[in-house]
Structure formats: structure tokens, C-alpha cells
Design a protein around this motif. Structure first.
Motif, short mmCIF file in Angstrom:
data_model
loop_
_atom_site.label_atom_id
_atom_site.label_comp_id
_atom_site.label_asym_id
_atom_site.label_seq_id
_atom_site.Cartn_x
_atom_site.Cartn_y
_atom_site.Cartn_z
N GLU A 1 -32.67 14.72 80.86
CA GLU A 1 -31.67 14.00 80.41
C GLU A 1 -30.28 14.45 81.21
OE1 GLU A 1 -29.66 11.47 79.50
OE2 GLU A 1 -31.48 11.25 77.75
N GLU A 2 -29.58 13.71 81.82
CA GLU A 2 -28.24 14.18 82.42
C GLU A 2 -27.03 13.72 81.70
OE1 GLU A 2 -28.63 9.76 83.87
OE2 GLU A 2 -30.07 11.61 83.15
N ASN A 3 -27.48 12.84 80.51
CA ASN A 3 -26.28 12.21 79.81
C ASN A 3 -25.81 13.69 78.81
OD1 ASN A 3 -24.96 11.08 77.14
ND2 ASN A 3 -24.73 9.51 78.80
N THR B 1 -22.57 15.59 86.86
CA THR B 1 -24.14 15.21 86.52
C THR B 1 -24.77 14.25 87.37
OG1 THR B 1 -25.32 14.88 84.64
CG2 THR B 1 -23.39 13.56 84.69
N ARG C 1 -23.75 19.07 82.86
CA ARG C 1 -23.79 17.60 82.27
C ARG C 1 -22.21 17.09 82.52
NH1 ARG C 1 -28.78 20.09 82.63
NH2 ARG C 1 -30.37 18.48 81.91
N LYS D 1 -26.06 12.52 74.94
CA LYS D 1 -27.54 12.11 74.43
C LYS D 1 -28.25 13.58 74.38
CE LYS D 1 -28.19 7.63 76.10
NZ LYS D 1 -29.19 6.57 76.98
N GLU E 1 -28.91 12.24 87.98
CA GLU E 1 -30.19 12.17 87.60
C GLU E 1 -31.10 13.45 88.28
OE1 GLU E 1 -32.02 8.24 88.52
OE2 GLU E 1 -31.83 8.60 90.43
N LYS F 1 -35.33 12.89 79.61
CA LYS F 1 -34.49 11.90 79.58
C LYS F 1 -34.98 10.91 78.30
CE LYS F 1 -31.86 8.48 82.24
NZ LYS F 1 -30.62 9.07 81.67
#
Length: 462
Positions: free
Chosen positions: A393-395, A424, A420, A398, A426, A365
Motif C-alpha cells: 500500500e503506497e497511499n 511514494t 509514503r 489508506k 507503487e 494494497k
């Protein structure tokens, strides 16, 4: 009569009872009247003494009771008159199960180097040192499953054969059924993997993490515990081509939850070893590493110091000592840096977080500063990094941008990216090298000596 083990006979029990034992002869000594035979069956580090009055046994039979031979003994368990042992067996019957030529048996009553014992790995289990190491390996394996089961985690079997490279490192073993003498090729000369078993390039896994994340994003908390492979041509005491990894993945965990779990997990395993492997650890402390128990207690006695990578760089740059490797922001830390932080500066285990994104994997992340990621490394005395992990990284956007920057093919990881898209959350996880943990717990200085049959460059014996 049911066979008893050496562990059972040396434990609490009735003196004077009839017993039946099978095992291997470690040593034999005595005189013209009596033989004192040390027998071990691997259930415990100690041997039990068998006392045989020679006139009660055929001379030809007793000549076959040599170091390395296997025997079965019927007799009576009695109090021992010798020092260092509570009980012994007075033998009534001795049966030779398997002979051992004393002139050829390579394990004699003397010290053998670990290098030599690796050459006879099929027999090194019979030594006190390796008996202790591999009993501890079993106990810690059991403790890993016990820890996660008690906390509601699910054991997930991730694939050993995979088409993805979780680390992006490329040092993977190729899996193929193609005829290497007649490799099918495309018009451009490249290998035509459509003719292969899976119809595409596949490899042995370097990590079960990516698949583990898929499980966590439905089951909440999972862990993997299995073999992983790296095709690195490294001949060091810390590297092998085949090793075992423990990789928990947890939905709804941030980096702080991840650090809490890692610290608790490590302390649990060390405490479990100290409670269930006392005799083996006492032997290893006495014979292999005098500071072993002190280091284990050192980890248990302290809360882990938590600092950022940037703080660590400043501390190292201000340190009153010269390091072999440079200390600069943006460079990965070396073992000498990590050990300095643990052993000399903080004098406790350390967890470092927020590393530069350039030196960490694509799935970590990203922090708001645009430079660092929510990575975490747990640092121990003697060995440095023992755990590496991160908040994932869950976005989606990104993650895609990061993969593009690092040349990670998104089309091959479409299934990973889809998690994701649909609910999605965290999530976090870490990896613990099982064999390096065993090095720490046993005091062994070479990873080849905590793995039953190590795989290293140019070596796949046994």
C-alpha cells in the motif's frame, strides 16, 4: 604434491598419474591379501576406492583404518576392475590422520533414522543423505545471489535486532541485556526498558521486509537473504524457530510484475539445482523420494495458473471431496486446500491473488472493493504455499487507516510511513522461505533435516 579431491579424481583426468588424497573412511572390506577402502571427503556424494596390498603396510597401521577414521593416501590413479566405478587408487603410502574407535563411532554401515541422526547432528554431515542435502543448500544459496545480481537487484542487509514486528504476529524473541534476577521496573510494575542496551524493547526479526521497502524506494530493486526468527511453540515438520528468508522488494512493480518475478525465480532455482546437483538429486530420488524429479519437472513444465482467492473458494466448495478444514470465504486456506488446487484441480502450480484483507497483513494494497487486498500466494505440489507476497500500500491515508484498524502502532513505524510522504510509488515484494524451498527440492519431509543445526522448542543443541 597438491591434494586432489574425490570430485576431481572421479572427473575427467589422466589415468596412471600420481595422486594425493585426504578424506574419511566410509567402509573397509577385503581379505588377507588386499583391503578395499572407500574414502569420501564431502566434495561429492560418491566415494573413491583405495586398494591397499596388505603386505606393503604395517599390520598395526592398517588396523587403524576403520570406519570414521581420517587418512591421507598417496598412490596411482588407475582404471578400476570392479563394477560401478571408473577409477580407483592403488595405494603406495597411507597415513592415519585421525583414529576412530569402531566400537564407539555411531555411523555404521546400516540405515539410521532421521530422528537418530538429529541427535548426532555434529556427525550427520558424513552420511550420503545429509552430504547431498547440504551441498544442495550451498548451491541454491549461490543461485539466489546469482539470479538477483544478474537482474540488477542489490543485496540489502536488514537488521537482525529490531524494534518493529513486520507481521504483527507478536511471536518474537526478546533481546535484552537486563539482569533477569534484578529487572528494573517502573512505578506501575512494568519493565523499565530505558535501562536496557537500546533503551527500548527489541526483538529478533521476523522479516526484513519493512526495511527492505525503504531500500527499494531508493535503489529500485533489492533483496534480503538472511535469518529470521519466530517464537512459536510449534512442533511440526514445517516449523522451526530460526530459518532463512529471501525477500525481494521492487519499486514500480504492480502485483502482476510481482507474480512474473516469483514464477521466474522459482523456476530458475529448480532448474539450477537440476543442472548443478545431478548426482545428489539422483541419490535423493532413489533413496528418499521416488517422485522427487517428477515434481521438479512438473513445476518447470507448466505456466503457473493465476486465479483469485474468491475463485479458489468456489472451486473448493464445488469439489467432489470432503476436506478436514472448512472452506468459507473469509477463512484462510489450509495446506489440504492448496494441494487440491495444485495437484488435482489445475494440475499445475497456482498463484492466488486478492485475499480478504481481514486475514492479511496491514501493508498490503487495498483493492477498490473495500474487502480484498492485492496479496499473492504461490502454491506448489506436496507443500502448498511456498511464497507469500503482495503489492504494498503506497497511499499514506489508506495505510494509516489500516494500521489503526489492526492496532499497529504508527508512532513506532514513523520511518515506514514517511516513505509514503516523499515520492511514494507503487511497489511490491514477496517472501520465500529458503528452508521450505529446500524441502521441496530435496524431497526431505521434515524442515529439521534441511537445516544444519535446527532450533525448535526446548532444543538448542549444538
Amino acid at each position: 604434491m597438491k591434494r586432489s579431491t574425490v570430485k576431481e579424481l572421479l572427473g575427467p583426468g589422466e589415468i596412471g598419474r600420481a595422486v594425493y588424497l585426504k578424506g574419511w573412511v566410509r567402509t573397509r572390506r577385503g581379505n588377507n591379501q588386499v583391503a578395499f577402502i572407500a574414502v569420501n571427503d564431502g566434495t561429492v556424494i560418491h566415494s573413491i576406492q583405495v586398494v591397499a596390498v596388505l603386505k606393503a603396510f604395517p599390520e598395526a597401521q592398517m588396523k587403524r583404518v576403520t570406519t570414521g577414521s581420517s587418512i591421507a593416501v598417496r598412490g596411482k590413479l588407475v582404471e578400476s576392475l570392479g563394477k560401478g566405478q571408473r577409477v580407483e587408487i592403488q595405494a603406495d603410502e597411507i597415513e592415519i590422520l585421525g583414529d576412530s574407535d569402531p566400537g564407539q563411532y555411531p555411523l555404521q554401515k546400516k540405515g539410521h533414522s532421521f530422528e537418530f541422526l538429529r541427535e548426532i547432528a555434529h556427525l550427520r554431515f558424513r552420511t550420503n543423505t545429509f552430504g547431498a542435502v547440504f551441498r544442495i543448500r550451498h548451491v541454491i544459496s549461490f543461485a539466489i545471489h546469482q539470479y538477483f545480481h544478474d537482474r540488477g537487484f542489490f543485496y540489502l542487509h536488514t537488521p537482525v535486532i529490531t524494534a518493529s514486528d513486520a507481521e504483527g504476529a507478536g511471536a518474537m524473541f526478546r533481546v535484552t541485556t537486563l539482569d533477569l534476577n534484578q529487572i528494573p521496573r517502573k512505578e506501575d510494575g512494568s519493565v523499565d526498558f530505558s535501562a536496557d542496551f537500546f533503551g527500548r524493547p527489541t526483538n529478533l526479526t521476523v522479516s526484513g521486509q519493512l526495511e527492505g521497502e525503504l531500500g527499494a524506494l531508493a535503489l529500485s530493486s533489492i533483496y534480503t537473504f538472511g535469518p529470521t526468527f519466530r517464537a512459536e511453540n510449534s512442533n511440526t515438520p514445517r516449523h522451526v524457530a530460526e530459518f532463512w528468508m529471501i525477500e525481494p522488494e521492487m519499486a514500480f512493480y504492480d502485483i502482476h510484475d510481482n507474480m512474473d518475478l516469483a514464477e521466474d525465480f522459482l523456476k530458475y532455482l529448480i532448474r539450477y539445482a537440476m543442472e548443478h546437483c545431478r548426482d545428489d538429486l539422483a541419490f535423493l530420488t532413489e533413496m528418499i523420494d521416488k517422485g522427487l524429479m517428477d515434481r521438479l519437472n512438473f513445476v518447470l513444465a507448466h505456466s503457473f495458473e493465476r486465479r483469485t482467492y474468491t475463485e479458489a473458494i468456489r472451486i473448493l466448495q464445488e469439489a467432489d471431496r470432503k476436506f478436514e478444514f472448512p472452506v468459507e470465504w473469509g477463512l484462510d486456506l489450509q495446506a489440504e486446500h492448496e494441494r487440491y488446487l495444485v495437484e488435482q484441480h489445475f494440475k499445475k502450480p497456482v498463484i492466488l491473488t486478492d485475499y480478504p484483507g481481514e486475514i492479511k497483513a496491514f501493508y498490503m494494497k487495498q483493492n477498490d472493493d473495500g474487502k480484498t487486498v492485492r496479496a499473492m500466494d504461490v502454491l506448489f505440489p506436496m507443500i502448498g504455499e511456498i511464497i507469500g507476497g503482495s503489492q504494498r500500500e503506497e497511499n499514506l491515508e489508506k495505510l494509516q487507516n489500516r494500521m489503526h484498524t489492526m492496532n499497529i502502532p504508527g508512532d513506532e513505524l514513523w520511518w515506514y510511513l514517511e516513505t509514503r510522504k516523499f515520492g511514494t510509488v507503487e511497489h511490491s515484494g514477496f517472501g520465500l522461505g529458503f528452508d521450505r524451498l529446500l524441502m521441496f527440492i530435496t524431497g526431505m519431509s521434515n524442515i529439521r533435516d534441511v537445516i544444519p543445526f535446527p532450533r525448535t522448542p526446548k532444543s538448542a543443541e549444538f
